[in-house]
Motif scaffolding. Structure first.
Motif, PDB file in Angstrom:
ATOM      1  N   VAL A   5       0.843  -1.204   0.000  1.00  0.00           N
ATOM      2  CA  VAL A   5       0.000   0.000   0.000  1.00  0.00           C
ATOM      3  C   VAL A   5       0.875   1.250   0.000  1.00  0.00           C
ATOM      4  O   VAL A   5       0.664   2.190  -0.783  1.00  0.00           O
ATOM      5  N   GLU A   6       1.886   1.272   0.882  1.00  0.00           N
ATOM      6  CA  GLU A   6       2.779   2.429   0.966  1.00  0.00           C
ATOM      7  C   GLU A   6       3.544   2.635  -0.335  1.00  0.00           C
ATOM      8  O   GLU A   6       3.638   3.760  -0.857  1.00  0.00           O
ATOM      9  N   GLN A   7       4.092   1.560  -0.899  1.00  0.00           N
ATOM     10  CA  GLN A   7       4.866   1.657  -2.133  1.00  0.00           C
ATOM     11  C   GLN A   7       4.022   2.192  -3.284  1.00  0.00           C
ATOM     12  O   GLN A   7       4.460   3.050  -4.054  1.00  0.00           O
ATOM     13  N   PHE A   8       2.812   1.680  -3.413  1.00  0.00           N
ATOM     14  CA  PHE A   8       1.970   2.061  -4.548  1.00  0.00           C
ATOM     15  C   PHE A   8       1.537   3.519  -4.468  1.00  0.00           C
ATOM     16  O   PHE A   8       1.621   4.268  -5.457  1.00  0.00           O
ATOM     17  N   TYR A   9       1.079   3.961  -3.307  1.00  0.00           N
ATOM     18  CA  TYR A   9       0.546   5.324  -3.218  1.00  0.00           C
ATOM     19  C   TYR A   9       1.649   6.384  -3.225  1.00  0.00           C
ATOM     20  O   TYR A   9       1.427   7.515  -3.671  1.00  0.00           O
ATOM     21  N   VAL A  10       2.853   6.034  -2.758  1.00  0.00           N
ATOM     22  CA  VAL A  10       3.974   6.961  -2.926  1.00  0.00           C
ATOM     23  C   VAL A  10       4.351   7.057  -4.403  1.00  0.00           C
ATOM     24  O   VAL A  10       4.708   8.133  -4.902  1.00  0.00           O
ATOM     25  N   ALA A  11       4.262   5.938  -5.134  1.00  0.00           N
ATOM     26  CA  ALA A  11       4.491   5.975  -6.587  1.00  0.00           C
ATOM     27  C   ALA A  11       3.492   6.905  -7.277  1.00  0.00           C
ATOM     28  O   ALA A  11       3.846   7.619  -8.220  1.00  0.00           O
ATOM     29  N   CYS A  12       2.269   6.919  -6.808  1.00  0.00           N
ATOM     30  CA  CYS A  12       1.255   7.828  -7.357  1.00  0.00           C
ATOM     31  C   CYS A  12       1.644   9.287  -7.123  1.00  0.00           C
ATOM     32  O   CYS A  12       1.487  10.138  -8.003  1.00  0.00           O
ATOM     33  N   LEU A  13       2.168   9.586  -5.937  1.00  0.00           N
ATOM     34  CA  LEU A  13       2.624  10.945  -5.646  1.00  0.00           C
ATOM     35  C   LEU A  13       3.779  11.339  -6.564  1.00  0.00           C
ATOM     36  O   LEU A  13       3.811  12.444  -7.108  1.00  0.00           O
ATOM     37  N   LEU A  14       4.727  10.422  -6.761  1.00  0.00           N
ATOM     38  CA  LEU A  14       5.851  10.695  -7.651  1.00  0.00           C
ATOM     39  C   LEU A  14       5.374  10.843  -9.090  1.00  0.00           C
ATOM     40  O   LEU A  14       5.874  11.686  -9.841  1.00  0.00           O
ATOM     41  N   GLY A  15       4.409  10.007  -9.474  1.00  0.00           N
ATOM     42  CA  GLY A  15       3.909  10.043 -10.838  1.00  0.00           C
ATOM     43  C   GLY A  15       3.259  11.359 -11.206  1.00  0.00           C
ATOM     44  O   GLY A  15       3.249  11.756 -12.371  1.00  0.00           O
ATOM     45  N   THR A  16       2.724  12.056 -10.229  1.00  0.00           N
ATOM     46  CA  THR A  16       2.131  13.381 -10.472  1.00  0.00           C
ATOM     47  C   THR A  16       3.097  14.505 -10.084  1.00  0.00           C
ATOM     48  O   THR A  16       2.703  15.671 -10.022  1.00  0.00           O
ATOM     49  N   LYS A  17       4.356  14.137  -9.818  1.00  0.00           N
ATOM     50  CA  LYS A  17       5.412  15.084  -9.409  1.00  0.00           C
ATOM     51  C   LYS A  17       4.962  15.931  -8.212  1.00  0.00           C
ATOM     52  O   LYS A  17       5.257  17.126  -8.110  1.00  0.00           O
ATOM     53  N   ASN A  18       4.264  15.280  -7.297  1.00  0.00           N
ATOM     54  CA  ASN A  18       3.757  15.941  -6.099  1.00  0.00           C
ATOM     55  C   ASN A  18       4.431  15.312  -4.886  1.00  0.00           C
ATOM     56  O   ASN A  18       3.865  14.452  -4.213  1.00  0.00           O
TER      57      ASN A  18
END
Length: 448
Positions: free
Chosen positions: A362-375
């Protein structure tokens, strides 16, 4: 071939090299622990190496986010040059700190007062630190080269490089041990440094021509990337790396205040070694998800479903190892060579850690989402909350509880990571929704 099957093949072929590149250094710990368990003073050797290793992991914390940074900014000759210049500053900085900790005028003070290392372990820790001085800088280079390989589509080369790293680490460790060239913690520390050096050289040579061709053929329509923009993007990632990199050193210090510190640290280290082998695919989910997002070929929900599937597999495996006694005794006793109390402590530790695979996904995936939006700024919030949770547990365990050092350390990892998964989900779900929206609108573009 239907879209779901094609996605699964792409996801697996990306996950394998990404996971291996993220986890190989940690995954060889059980092998090195098994060798050190057969030395004349196993507890001192394992404890000395583990303390030195995690100190240098902390010093080299920029490497934990270097691969993701490379995947995002490896886009043109200008951005690649700026990225490499930025990483060169990082390498110089971490190498100077490594030298200062090992040989600086305040070296003994830092080891005994800051890292709270027992006097009986100072010799073993210092011996390992001497060999690990180049390690932080090498890891930054290594992760940059792997990120470059994934952007260049050289997944097979990445797998070969992992193999080179593992084989050379095993070879050096075996030679140093069986021919009695080095002793104690120096066996593991020297093998890690020399093995990573060979891996970096192999990967650098393999990447050179393709990188040059990529830069020459790329249509440069990208906005200017400055050192300042890289720094602003990277600072939250560094903050995100500080706590994971320093957690074990802090836990070691806390366990040192309890009874049987050497046995507790050694038992937890052996359990973490097995645990990190199981985490190899899980550790790669963040950059695998990020790579799949940048491809913009598949619906984001497929990426999330794949991540959850990997987490469930990890959960099943660790439950078998932790709670099926014949398997536990075989792994920790027969394979790793732990005996009596050390084996008992190791099995207890892995039972406490066993719920984590799904939470970490869960942590890995949602941090990837933050990186993916450069946020990346919300990552700071996640880590502040994680730090509060971690410190609260340590204060309770050290000041208000009579729990053993082993339980303090293993539960410290479990409670901290469990709540971090919850925090990441709460903060990152809006970024996941944004990625879905951009995908459906076909407006997502990571090369800007």
């Amino acid at each position: 071939m239907n879209n779901n099957r094609k996605f699964l093949i792409d996801a697996i072929t990306i996950l394998l090299p990404v996971s291996a590149s993220m986890s190989v250094v940690i995954a060889v710990i059980p092998f090195l622990s098994a060798l050190l368990a057969r030395t004349t003073n196993p507890e001192e050797s394992i404890s000395g190496y583990s303390i030195a290793f995690f100190i240098m992991m902390f010093v080299g914390l920029p490497h934990l986010r270097t691969q993701g940074l490379t995947i995002i900014f490896f886009t043109s000759s200008q951005s690649i040059n700026q990225l490499r210049k930025f990483l060169s500053y990082c390498i110089l900085f971490v190498t100077m700190i490594a030298i200062f900790i090992t040989h600086g005028p305040l070296s003994n003070f830092l080891l005994t007062e800051v890292f709270i290392i027992d006097e009986s372990l100072i010799g073993s820790v210092t011996k390992a630190l001497n060999w690990l001085i180049p390690f932080p800088g090498l890891m930054i280079i290594r992760m940059h080269l792997y990120g470059s390989a994934f952007r260049l589509g050289k997944k097979n080369i990445a797998l070969w490089s992992n193999g080179v790293g593992i084989i050379t680490i095993f070879s050096f460790a075996s030679i140093f041990f069986f021919f009695d060239i080095l002793s104690g913690s120096a066996i593991a520390a020297s093998s890690i440094t020399l093995g990573i050096t060979c891996e970096v050289l192999f990967l650098g040579i393999c990447n050179y021509k393709d990188t040059k061709k990529y830069v020459l053929s790329y249509n440069e329509k990208i906005e200017h990337i400055s050192q300042k923009s890289l720094l602003v993007f990277f600072i939250p990632l560094i903050i995100d790396a500080i706590l994971p990199a320093s957690t074990q050193s802090i836990i070691n210090a806390a366990m040192g205040l309890k009874n049987q510190p050497e046995l507790s640290i050694s038992g937890l280290m052996m359990a973490l070694g097995i645990f990190h082998i199981i985490l190899i695919p899980i550790n790669g989910i963040q950059n695998t998800s990020l790579t799949l997002f940048t491809m913009n070929k598949y619906q984001p929900y497929l990426v999330r479903r794949f991540a959850i599937f990997i987490g469930i597999l990890g959960l099943i495996v660790i439950f078998l190892i932790a709670f099926y006694d014949p398997l536990s005794n075989f792994i920790f006793g027969n394979i790793l060579g732990a005996e009596a109390e050390l084996k008992e402590f190791s099995i207890t530790a892995i039972k406490i850690l066993s719920i984590l695979p799904l939470v970490l996904i869960v942590e890995q995936f949602y941090v990837a989402c933050l990186l993916g939006t450069k946020n990346t700024k919300p990552i700071i919030i996640i880590n502040i909350l994680r730090l509060i949770t971690f410190v609260t547990w340590l204060i309770y365990g050290v000041v208000f509880s009579n729990m053993s050092g082993l339980v303090l350390g293993a539960a410290g990892w479990t409670i901290t990571l469990f709540f971090e998964g919850i925090y990441a989900w709460l903060v990152g779900k809006s970024s996941y929704n944004k990625i879905k929206y951009l995908h459906y609108k076909k407006k997502i573009d990571y090369n800007y």
